[in-house]
Write a protein that holds these residues in place. Sequence first.
Motif, PDB file in Angstrom:
ATOM      1  N   CYS A 144       0.845  -1.195   0.000  1.00 28.34           N
ATOM      2  CA  CYS A 144       0.000   0.000   0.000  1.00 28.34           C
ATOM      3  C   CYS A 144       0.878   1.242   0.000  1.00 28.34           C
ATOM      4  O   CYS A 144       1.728   1.399   0.875  1.00 28.34           O
ATOM      5  N   VAL A 174       3.482   0.163  -6.494  1.00 27.33           N
ATOM      6  CA  VAL A 174       2.135   0.764  -6.564  1.00 27.33           C
ATOM      7  C   VAL A 174       2.318   2.276  -6.631  1.00 27.33           C
ATOM      8  O   VAL A 174       3.297   2.817  -6.113  1.00 27.33           O
ATOM      9  N   ASN A 222      -2.539   3.757  -3.745  1.00 31.74           N
ATOM     10  CA  ASN A 222      -3.165   2.492  -4.104  1.00 31.74           C
ATOM     11  C   ASN A 222      -2.616   1.337  -3.286  1.00 31.74           C
ATOM     12  O   ASN A 222      -1.506   1.404  -2.771  1.00 31.74           O
ATOM     13  N   CYS A 223      -3.420   0.259  -3.215  1.00 30.66           N
ATOM     14  CA  CYS A 223      -2.986  -1.001  -2.612  1.00 30.66           C
ATOM     15  C   CYS A 223      -3.148  -2.102  -3.655  1.00 30.66           C
ATOM     16  O   CYS A 223      -4.155  -2.144  -4.356  1.00 30.66           O
ATOM     17  N   GLU A 224      -2.168  -2.983  -3.731  1.00 31.23           N
ATOM     18  CA  GLU A 224      -2.245  -4.135  -4.628  1.00 31.23           C
ATOM     19  C   GLU A 224      -1.603  -5.332  -3.953  1.00 31.23           C
ATOM     20  O   GLU A 224      -0.691  -5.188  -3.137  1.00 31.23           O
TER      21      GLU A 224
END
Length: 145
Positions: free
Chosen positions: A75, A98, A102-104
């Motif tokens: 994140c 990222v 954003n979070c991935e």
Amino acid sequence: MSQVTSSRFVRLMAAGAAGVVAVAVFPAASAQAGTGSFAVSVKGGYNNTQSLGTATGTVTGTTGSTQASYSVTLCGESTYPSSTVTIRGGTATATHTVYYQNCETFSGDLVSSYGFANAEITVSGSTFYPGNQYTTYTKTKTAYF
């Protein structure tokens, strides 16, 4: 007396042979895969109070193996323009990025040219604060499996 000693010897040899057969039938227990959890947060800016990125996840492998798998959620926080996580195990490296807040979630395998027992997780993020000077900060932790 000679016959008593002889029959004991025969029984002892038979018991020893049975033990050898039992060892051959039941192989040694193999190494079990272990999982190491991690949470790495990087801060920077004025007095290192600005959160720039956080990575949480797991690394799963067998100690001494040349391969491990990982899953990580990265994140970005108050970073510009991105937060990056790098996972290193043995000679293997995986890097994910990222952008902004954003979070991935990322997953994959680390394949090394030699066996390893841990992974090093590094999170980095950048900011212009304070003083409009672009600075990148990093934080590293080790996960053992």
